[in-house]
Write an enzyme that holds these catalytic residues in place. Structure first.
Site, short mmCIF file in Angstrom:
data_model
loop_
_atom_site.label_atom_id
_atom_site.label_comp_id
_atom_site.label_asym_id
_atom_site.label_seq_id
_atom_site.Cartn_x
_atom_site.Cartn_y
_atom_site.Cartn_z
N HIS A 1 24.92 27.24 56.54
CA HIS A 1 25.32 28.62 56.21
C HIS A 1 24.12 29.47 55.84
CE1 HIS A 1 29.61 28.06 56.32
NE2 HIS A 1 29.69 27.27 55.26
N GLU B 1 25.96 23.46 53.60
CA GLU B 1 25.56 24.71 52.95
C GLU B 1 24.23 25.21 53.50
OE1 GLU B 1 27.87 26.02 51.55
OE2 GLU B 1 29.10 24.34 50.89
N PRO C 1 43.44 47.15 46.66
CA PRO C 1 43.87 46.78 45.30
C PRO C 1 42.69 46.88 44.32
CG PRO C 1 44.55 45.11 46.90
CD PRO C 1 43.69 46.08 47.64
N GLY C 2 43.00 47.37 43.14
CA GLY C 2 41.98 47.39 42.09
C GLY C 2 40.98 48.52 42.18
N THR C 3 41.23 49.48 43.06
CA THR C 3 40.28 50.59 43.16
C THR C 3 40.56 51.69 42.15
OG1 THR C 3 41.65 51.36 45.00
CG2 THR C 3 39.57 50.32 45.57
N GLY C 4 41.62 51.53 41.38
CA GLY C 4 41.87 52.48 40.30
C GLY C 4 42.94 53.52 40.61
N LYS C 5 43.90 53.17 41.44
CA LYS C 5 44.95 54.12 41.78
C LYS C 5 45.87 54.36 40.57
CE LYS C 5 46.17 51.53 45.28
NZ LYS C 5 45.04 50.56 45.23
N THR C 6 46.26 53.27 39.92
CA THR C 6 47.10 53.40 38.74
C THR C 6 46.37 54.19 37.66
OG1 THR C 6 47.94 51.21 39.28
CG2 THR C 6 48.53 52.08 37.13
P1 ADP Z 1 44.98 49.83 41.53
O1 ADP Z 1 46.14 50.56 40.96
O2 ADP Z 1 44.24 50.63 42.56
O3 ADP Z 1 45.29 48.45 42.02
P2 ADP Z 1 44.10 49.84 38.81
O4 ADP Z 1 44.15 51.29 38.50
O5 ADP Z 1 45.23 49.01 38.34
O6 ADP Z 1 43.90 49.63 40.38
O7 ADP Z 1 42.71 49.26 38.26
C1 ADP Z 1 42.67 48.16 37.39
C2 ADP Z 1 41.57 48.31 36.37
O8 ADP Z 1 40.30 48.32 37.00
C3 ADP Z 1 41.61 49.63 35.62
O9 ADP Z 1 42.49 49.57 34.55
C4 ADP Z 1 40.17 49.76 35.17
O10 ADP Z 1 39.91 48.97 34.04
C5 ADP Z 1 39.40 49.17 36.32
N1 ADP Z 1 38.96 50.22 37.25
C6 ADP Z 1 39.32 50.34 38.55
N2 ADP Z 1 38.72 51.41 39.11
C7 ADP Z 1 37.95 51.98 38.14
C8 ADP Z 1 37.10 53.13 38.10
N3 ADP Z 1 36.89 53.90 39.17
N4 ADP Z 1 36.49 53.41 36.93
C9 ADP Z 1 36.69 52.64 35.84
N5 ADP Z 1 37.48 51.56 35.82
C10 ADP Z 1 38.11 51.22 36.95
ZN ZN Z 2 31.39 26.22 54.56
#
Ligand code: ADP
Ligand code: ZN
Length: 498
Positions: free
Chosen positions: A336, A333, A112-117
């Protein structure tokens, strides 16, 4: 009493890293409200549903928002592997003239959040074609037939527009393996079939590309991957150091960062952060700065945002905390921090604190693992030991009856890692033969043995270095927070022989 486990990101644990616990709870609440609103809406919108479905897909061009590859930092391989698709979208006739068959569907997979969308939007933007988006999870719990109608509507829109990118987020909600035998979700299957039929239906020169995204490619039905369907898979990975630098730079562009900001170090410290987490981090820093009103985003704004992302925000009213509890946290802590440092100095301790978080953790120890692709068996064991070291320290100092509930989060993480160690990575004693049998009882026993063995080892390690741990505890009780250098200073002063 949290220890920050960014490494779990890399082990493909589907649960969130503890850092996001607070967000998750909030998120859950918001989702609940959204679901109620949707249910009510659907009840009153029935007539509309029956008479031709209202496609919720957005055409970003119409919104005046357009992305291109410059909006994506890093992800070079992924960008390269979709370049020809972009070219095809620009000029489908060219490819048709050569008799080339382009993929109709592309599967983007990654955490998640790697920029697929973002990648899908940028492809549409680069090609100058419309972008239509839906999420697989939207189709779950719809009236039978509605999802299928909606899919057909979506494709009709794209065809009428002369082509475009159709983006289906969370395709796994739609295209889960059917092997479980108890699927029986008519709605989901009808929707999926409609999708496959539509994909079959449009011609090679139609200029339509369907892009699906998932963070769980392993759960997808094979049927989705057949030729003519999603037959190109592109991995969108977590950013490496260089990519993190670029992503941070990109999202810093519109922000007044102080000259004192060390982006280099921030990129190093954000190992295993996704692009979305990096973007969120800078945004939170900007919010902190705006609240403060100093004109610039200062390093403190960033570090506050960073540790909040990792461990939650600090508790404002701390008057109710008893001395004894402070001491428990300090020992916990310190355990750890000491284990992390002794086991492998590459587990760089960045900060230890006994300031409680608003979310209820007594304190935390942030340790930043080294950048890596793979984990060895021993490295995983070390991570489990670091998890268990908080409890081990409590036990060593307060006795077996004095241990507290503060270790619950640690135990959960240790268990998750142990389970993966045995059942996913085949590193247990029984190894692969038992894995194939999915022998749960044996797997559980192996996990228990592993954790017990590592807990004993952790106790021995801490006991042997008791004076060093004591020195850390003192430092914490005095200062509440120690940064990584302070921790290392205290430890090397307390262990002169090393
Ligand atoms: P996913 O679809 O993989 O969950 P998103 O495309 O929704 O991720 O990413 C969310 C936001 O994170 C994007 O709108 C952007 O702002 C930031 N982001 C993620 N990957 C990148 C990247 N490679 N370069 C720049 N911004 C990124
Ligand atoms: Zn702990």
């Amino acid at each position: 009493m949290k220890i920050v486990h960014m490494y779990l990101n890399v082990l493909e644990v589907s649960e969130a890293v503890p850092a996001w616990d607070g967000f998750l709870r909030l998120g859950f609440f918001l989702v609940l409200i959204a679901m109620i609103v949707m249910m009510l809406h659907r009840r009153y919108a029935k007539v509309k549903v029956a008479s031709g479905f209202d496609v919720v897909a957005v055409n970003l061009e119409a919104e005046g928002k357009r992305y291109d590859f410059n909006d994506i930092a890093g992800n070079i391989e992924a960008k390269e592997s979709v370049n020809d698709i972009v070219d095809y979208l620009r000029d489908p006739e060219k490819y048709k003239a050569y008799g080339a068959r382009m993929p109709k569907g592309i599967l983007l997979h990654g955490k998640p959040g790697t920029g697929k969308t973002l990648m899908a939007k940028a492809m549409a933007g680069e090609a100058g074609v419309p972008f239509y988006a839906v999420s697989g999870s939207d189709f779950v719990q719809m009236y039978v037939g509605v999802g299928a109608a909606r899919v057909r509507e979506l494709f009709k829109k794209a065809r009428d527009a002369g082509g475009g990118v159709i983006f289906i987020d969370e395709i796994d909600a739609l295209g889960k393996k059917r092997s479980d035998g108890l699927s029986g979700n008519d709605e989901r299957e009808q929707t999926l079939n409609a999708l496959l039929t539509e994909m079959q239906g449009f011609s090679d020169g139609a200029g339509i590309v369907v892009i699906a995204a998932t963070n769980r490619p392993d759960t997808l039905d094979e049927a989705l991957m057949r030729p003519g369907r999603f037959d190109r898979r592109v991995e969108v990975g977590l950013p490496d150091l260089a990519a993190r630098k670029q992503i941070l730079a990109l999202h810093a562009k519109n922000k007044p960062l102080s000259k004192m900001t060390n982006m280099e170090k921030l990129a190093v410290d954000t190992v295993f952060f996704s692009g979305a987490m990096l973007e969120g981090l800078l945004n939170d820093a900007a919010i902190n700065a705006a609240k403060r009103g100093g004109g610039n985003i200062e390093p403190e704004d960033i570090s506050t945002a960073y540790y909040t992302a990792l461990a939650g925000s600090e508790k404002k009213d701390r008057s109710g905390i008893r001395q004894k509890e402070r001491a428990v946290t300090a020992w916990h802590e310190s355990g750890h921090a000491l284990a992390a440092t002794l086991l492998n100095p590459e587990n760089r301790v960045a900060k230890v604190t006994i300031i409680p978080s608003a979310g209820g953790a007594g304190g935390f120890c942030a340790n930043i693992p080294a950048e890596r692709m793979y984990w060895t068996k021993r490295e995983l064991e070390e991570q489990i030991m670091i998890n268990l070291a908080g409890r081990a320290a409590e036990e060593l100092h307060f006795g077996i009856d004095g241990v507290t509930t503060g270790a619950s989060n640690d135990i959960e993480k240790a268990t998750q890692t142990a389970l993966q160690y045995v059942a996913k990575f085949g590193m247990g004693e029984g190894l692969l033969d038992r894995l194939a049998l999915k022998d749960d009882q044996n797997i559980n026993k192996e996990c228990a043995d592993l954790i017990n063995r590592l807990y004993d080892e952790t106790r021995v390690l801490l006991k042997e270095n008791y004076p060093a741990m004591e020195a850390l505890v003192e430092g914490l009780l005095e200062n509440e927070t120690l940064d990584g250098d302070e921790v290392r200073e205290i430890l090397s002063a307390a262990t002169p022989t090393q």
